[in-house]
Design an enzyme around this catalytic site. Structure first.
Site, mmCIF file in Angstrom:
data_model
loop_
_atom_site.group_PDB
_atom_site.id
_atom_site.type_symbol
_atom_site.label_atom_id
_atom_site.label_comp_id
_atom_site.label_asym_id
_atom_site.label_seq_id
_atom_site.Cartn_x
_atom_site.Cartn_y
_atom_site.Cartn_z
ATOM 1 C CB SER A 267 -14.335 64.653 30.905
ATOM 2 O OG SER A 267 -13.049 64.608 31.467
ATOM 3 C CG ASP B 196 -13.057 73.214 32.409
ATOM 4 O OD1 ASP B 196 -14.083 73.882 32.211
ATOM 5 O OD2 ASP B 196 -13.031 71.972 32.394
ATOM 6 C CG ASP C 155 -6.294 62.726 36.682
ATOM 7 O OD1 ASP C 155 -5.458 61.814 36.840
ATOM 8 O OD2 ASP C 155 -7.051 62.797 35.704
ATOM 9 N NE ARG D 62 -3.858 63.692 35.020
ATOM 10 C CZ ARG D 62 -4.227 64.245 33.878
ATOM 11 N NH1 ARG D 62 -3.351 64.953 33.160
ATOM 12 N NH2 ARG D 62 -5.450 64.104 33.426
HETATM 13 N N1 ARG Z 1 -10.082 57.266 35.153
HETATM 14 C C1 ARG Z 1 -8.784 57.473 34.617
HETATM 15 C C2 ARG Z 1 -7.745 57.533 35.701
HETATM 16 O O1 ARG Z 1 -8.080 57.808 36.804
HETATM 17 C C3 ARG Z 1 -8.701 58.667 33.692
HETATM 18 C C4 ARG Z 1 -8.908 60.013 34.330
HETATM 19 C C5 ARG Z 1 -9.028 61.160 33.360
HETATM 20 N N2 ARG Z 1 -10.087 60.919 32.429
HETATM 21 C C6 ARG Z 1 -10.752 61.811 31.694
HETATM 22 N N3 ARG Z 1 -11.568 61.348 30.817
HETATM 23 N N4 ARG Z 1 -10.587 63.097 31.838
HETATM 24 O O2 ARG Z 1 -6.592 57.327 35.460
#
Ligand code: ARG
Length: 412
Positions: free
Chosen positions: A177, A16, A126, A97
């Site tokens: 993912s 991506d 995110d 993040r």
């Molecule tokens: N749901 C989790 C959070 O909001 C992880 C987000 C990223 N997950 C992923 N499989 N790309 O902190």
């Protein structure tokens, strides 16, 4: 310097964001600076990722080994807060993040960019974490997501990559993912979107199957002011402590989590996590707090810990509220020093011993053997006064015919 003709992109090296480099350039006219951090996610080297970014059309690639920074300043804050969103999720993605955002802002300043870009969709947490963190550091920076704002779908991606002959054949596409770092791993999408579907073996990589564990593993972790400083007597940095516990607790299948969680954007989503090191360390840290925190301070801290996890999950890492909670949590850690012994086995980290010079556990007060220094008779007066409101209320309720009903025993 700031020609406003550049943007910085949070670049993972995957499909991506690799396509996003040229796509962003084409759609915005801005040159792209790729920013990649090592937060302990493993996989390709920063050098490989940097070269791919440049080969995909980035004008600069900013890469940083941020593993110690992440462990020291992010994972350790989560550990001190025993951070578990909805009681079980140790905030794996949520704490990375803000760190990535900090480096994005630094790169934007260094390379004169006015816009920051990330590969998040418009449905997740995110995007909010990146953009709110960035705004908290430099509110003048703009944000754009190719997937969310420029309709970069999977079909567009593949066609665009072919047309522009982008070197992305080596970027593998998983059916899930995945977001991972040294604090843990998050796995979603694909067949997991049906919440009745059980996870399959291929979902996991940080943990082995807890149903077939190796022999049990006993570990002693020493903490100093809330931070792990020794494992089995050997000095460790926070990063080493997490890595070692990832290995040892991971081999026992500890820290697998399967959760329907409440996202900040209002959607409920199903996510799997594996966080063996985080779960083992939080278990140990929590038990040491059981010994070393005064009762009321401890009760308040449990509430604060919960709020901290919610705020951090909700993209508020840099917010004034989180900073105030950090000050409280930090203050509570001054006596959280000592050792915890745990047995790691078959999916569980079980505490079997604790000792600390700063412990408030007092054998002479707790013992039922001789040597007891607690005057049991003083409990009479304590109960008299503590029970006074209940006695007065009971007398009132009886007067009004509302006594607590105790039916007579009819059993012969
Ligand atoms: N749901 C989790 C959070 O909001 C992880 C987000 C990223 N997950 C992923 N499989 N790309 O902190």
């Amino acid at each position: 310097m700031a020609d406003n003709n550049r943007l910085v992109l949070a670049y993972s090296g995957g499909l991506d964001t690799s396509v996003a480099i040229s796509y962003l350039k084409e759609r915005t006219g801005k040159d792209v600076v790729a920013v990649s951090l090592d937060v302990g996610q493993g996989g390709e080297s920063l050098e490989t990722i940097k070269n791919r970014a440049l080969a995909c059309g980035a004008v600069e690639a900013y890469v940083v080994d941020a593993r110690d920074e992440f462990a020291n300043e992010y994972c350790m804050k989560a550990l001190k807060a025993n951070a578990m969103y909805e009681g079980v999720y140790p905030l794996v993605s949520a704490i990375s993040r803000p760190l990535i955002s900090k480096h994005l802002v630094r790169a934007a300043h260094q390379f004169g960019a006015d816009t920051i870009s990330h590969g998040c969709t418009g449905k997740g947490n995110d995007q909010v974490r990146f953009e709110v963190s960035i705004a908290s550091i430099d509110p003048k920076l703009k944000a754009i997501s190719p997937i969310r704002d420029l309709s970069l779908t999977r079909d567009v991606e593949i066609a665009f990559a072919k047309e522009h002959k982008l070197p992305i054949e080596q970027t593998e596409k998983s059916p899930y993912s995945i977001d991972q770092n040294v604090w843990g791993r998050a796995i979603e999408t694909g067949f997991l979107e049906d919440p009745w579907n059980a996870p399959t073996k291929d979902c996991y990589s940080y943990t082995d199957d807890p149903a077939f564990p190796p022999v049990e593993d006993e570990v002693v972790i020493e903490f100093k002011e809330g931070i792990p400083v020794k494992i089995d007597g050997r000095d460790v940095t926070p990063l080493q402590a997490i890595e070692e516990m990832n290995r040892r607790a991971g081999a026992q299948g500890i820290g697998r989590i399967d959760l329907i969680e409440d996202r900040l954007v209002g959607i409920k989503s199903r996510e799997l996590y594996e966080a063996p090191g985080a779960v083992a360390l939080i278990t140990a840290h929590q038990e040491l707090e059981n010994c070393c925190l005064e009762r009321e301070q401890h009760r308040i801290k449990r509430d604060i810990d919960k709020r901290w996890a919610e705020l951090v999950y909700d993209a508020q890492w840099f917010s004034p509220a989180t900073q105030s909670l950090n000050a409280f949590i930090e203050d509570t850690q001054k006596y959280v020093s000592g050792e915890i012994r745990m047995v790691l086995h078959g999916g569980r980290a079980v505490v079997t011993g604790r000792r600390s010079d700063a412990s408030l556990y007092d054998y002479k007060l707790a013992t039922y053997d001789s040597g007891d220094t607690f005057d049991q008779k003083s409990s009479n007066g304590f109960i008299d006064i503590y029970g006074l409101p209940s006695r007065v209320a009971a007398a009132r309720d009886i007067k009004f015919g509302n006594a607590i009903d105790v039916p007579e025993n009819t059993v012969e």
